[in-house]
Design an enzyme around this catalytic site. Structure first.
Site, PDB file in Angstrom:
ATOM      1  N   HIS A   1       0.868  -1.187   0.000  1.00 46.51           N
ATOM      2  CA  HIS A   1       0.000   0.000   0.000  1.00 46.51           C
ATOM      3  C   HIS A   1       0.906   1.239   0.000  1.00 46.51           C
ATOM      4  CE1 HIS A   1       0.342  -0.649   4.552  1.00 46.51           C
ATOM      5  NE2 HIS A   1       1.074   0.396   4.294  1.00 46.51           N
TER       6      HIS A   1
ATOM      7  N   HIS B   1      -1.594   4.697   9.516  1.00 45.80           N
ATOM      8  CA  HIS B   1      -0.472   5.640   9.362  1.00 45.80           C
ATOM      9  C   HIS B   1      -0.798   6.990   9.981  1.00 45.80           C
ATOM     10  CE1 HIS B   1      -0.093   2.642   6.220  1.00 45.80           C
ATOM     11  NE2 HIS B   1       1.166   2.956   6.050  1.00 45.80           N
TER      12      HIS B   1
ATOM     13  N   HIS C   1      11.210  -0.896   2.031  1.00 47.58           N
ATOM     14  CA  HIS C   1      11.336   0.546   1.817  1.00 47.58           C
ATOM     15  C   HIS C   1      11.623   1.245   3.137  1.00 47.58           C
ATOM     16  CE1 HIS C   1       6.982   0.289   2.793  1.00 47.58           C
ATOM     17  NE2 HIS C   1       6.838   1.597   2.791  1.00 47.58           N
TER      18      HIS C   1
ATOM     19  N   GLU D   1       6.577  -3.520   7.584  1.00 46.60           N
ATOM     20  CA  GLU D   1       5.135  -3.760   7.398  1.00 46.60           C
ATOM     21  C   GLU D   1       4.867  -5.160   6.844  1.00 46.60           C
ATOM     22  OE1 GLU D   1       3.713   0.849   6.392  1.00 46.60           O
ATOM     23  OE2 GLU D   1       4.031  -0.563   4.756  1.00 46.60           O
TER      24      GLU D   1
END
Ligand SMILES: [Fe+2]
Lengths: 279, 118
Positions: free
Chosen positions: A12, A59, A193, A240
């Site tokens: 996502h 988030h 990332h 994540e």
């Protein structure tokens, strides 16, 4: 009893929302990402889930550092998206499944996972965009939903082994739900990332591909790593992948790969997609 | 702090743990407020006054006013919340990545593409 038809894990990133809004699916930058989805949509059309249990991390839309649950389960009739502050379109509400939510809550706590329960829960891009990718432009979304939030924001995060066991408990709960519903489990986030610090832009293709492979055949492989080791291997947001592992835990027994896609980069992220069905 | 426990050292990376969550609370709380368009407008109209309203300390305020992401991180900022501040200035993740790593945006993007090749 309810049946789990399979699991789908997917990246996502907020900017996917902007790409969808601007119809950039076939733009050269986005094409390698969006082209991964038609086979998964075909599979979904075949297995016809009624409900999606969606494991993700917030988030900073619903949860803040004032109260940060490690695991939280939605128990609402409807889930709303809202302004996240980075200018992506807000999507229409999603229908909940309160019966499954409360069965999950009962079963998880009986199983010694003392989750936070949420009768109101805003859902952010980590929840909305995967549904938008699997059922594009379908408003309302054709499946009822139960959001399950995992803290990947404030350390300590739950260990990989704990996330896998949490997923197993989610799977047991779904399969003991007195319903003829067909359920798909979705896990979102990753893959490698890192947004912040001097190591921003870190990506680890070799690890990601190994992880995607092992997730199908040997999901406990990744539990050998501590959370800080996973951050070192995949970046501060690559961690994540815990949501992927939780989703995989919900699939009992052997699974087979339906479809996978992997592309670098989408924004700063190595994007992954992995659909699995229970063998 | 942290009971004298050893923390894992990852170069160029700070894990956002309890120490950082305590240190950066006011800064992160201000950034969390940017989910509201009204709050974003209020910040934009007078960033300094808005920082004061949310109780940022001198280090946090200086980092915000100078828009230096590494300084905001050092002041306890968390990437997920800071991204909302970046949004106010129209900065995307490649702008922010380039600033933190001391390269141009094109160089940063090229580095990402290269990571897909090897
Ligand atoms: Fe994320």
């Amino acid at each position: 009893m309810a049946k789990i038809v399979g699991g789908i894990n997917v990246t996502h990133v907020p900017y996917i929302g902007r790409a969808i809004a601007n119809n950039l699916q076939q733009d050269p930058y986005w094409k390698p990402f969006f082209d991964g989805f038609p086979p998964v949509r075909d599979w979904l059309a075949k297995v016809k889930p009624d409900v999606a249990v969606l494991i993700y991390n917030d988030h900073g839309l619903q949860f803040f550092l004032d109260k940060m649950p490690t695991f939280a389960v939605g128990a609402a009739a409807e889930y709303r998206n809202a302004d996240e502050g980075w200018g992506i379109p807000t999507l229409p509400p999603y229908k909940g499944d309160e019966d499954l939510s409360w069965h999950l809550i009962d079963s998880l706590i009986e199983d010694e996972f003392d989750i936070v329960t949420c009768q109101e829960m805003l859902v952010d891009h980590a929840f909305t965009l995967p549904l938008e990718l699997f059922w594009p432009g379908q408003h309302p979304c054709p499946v009822r939903t139960v959001p399950i939030n995992v803290n990947t924001v404030q350390f300590p995060l739950p260990k990989a082994s704990r996330c896998f066991k949490f997923g197993q408990a989610i799977g047991r709960a779904i399969e003991s739900w007195d319903s003829d519903a067909r359920v798909v489990v979705i896990g979102t986030g990753g893959l490698s990332h890192q947004l912040e610090g001097k190591r921003a832009g870190f990506i680890n293709k070799e690890f990601d591909l190994m992880f995607m492979d092992k997730l199908v055949t040997d999901p406990l492989w990744v539990t050998r790593y501590s959370v800080p080791e996973l951050v070192e291997l995949t970046g501060t947001q690559g961690v994540e992948l815990l949501n992927w592992l939780t989703c995989r835990g919900a699939l009992s027994g052997d699974v087979t790969k339906v479809h996978a896609n992997y592309h670098i980069p989408i924004s700063n992220t190595a994007s992954g997609l992995l659909a699995m069905q229970v063998a | 702090m942290n009971g004298g426990k050893q923390k894992k050292v990852i170069p160029g990376t700070v894990l956002f743990d309890g120490d950082m969550a305590r240190k950066g609370y006011a800064l992160n709380k201000m950034c969390f407020s940017f989910n509201s368009a009204d709050n974003r407008a209020e910040f934009k109209a007078d960033p300094s006054a808005y920082c004061d309203k949310w109780g940022l300390n001198a280090q946090q305020k200086a980092a915000v006013l100078s828009l230096q992401v590494l300084d905001m991180l050092a002041a306890g900022g968390n990437a997920y919340y800071l991204a909302k501040l970046g949004g106010i200035y129209g900065l995307d993740m490649q702008d922010i990545g380039a600033q933190q790593t001391g390269v141009t945006k094109d160089e940063f993007k090229a580095k990402l593409v290269a990571a897909g090749r090897n």
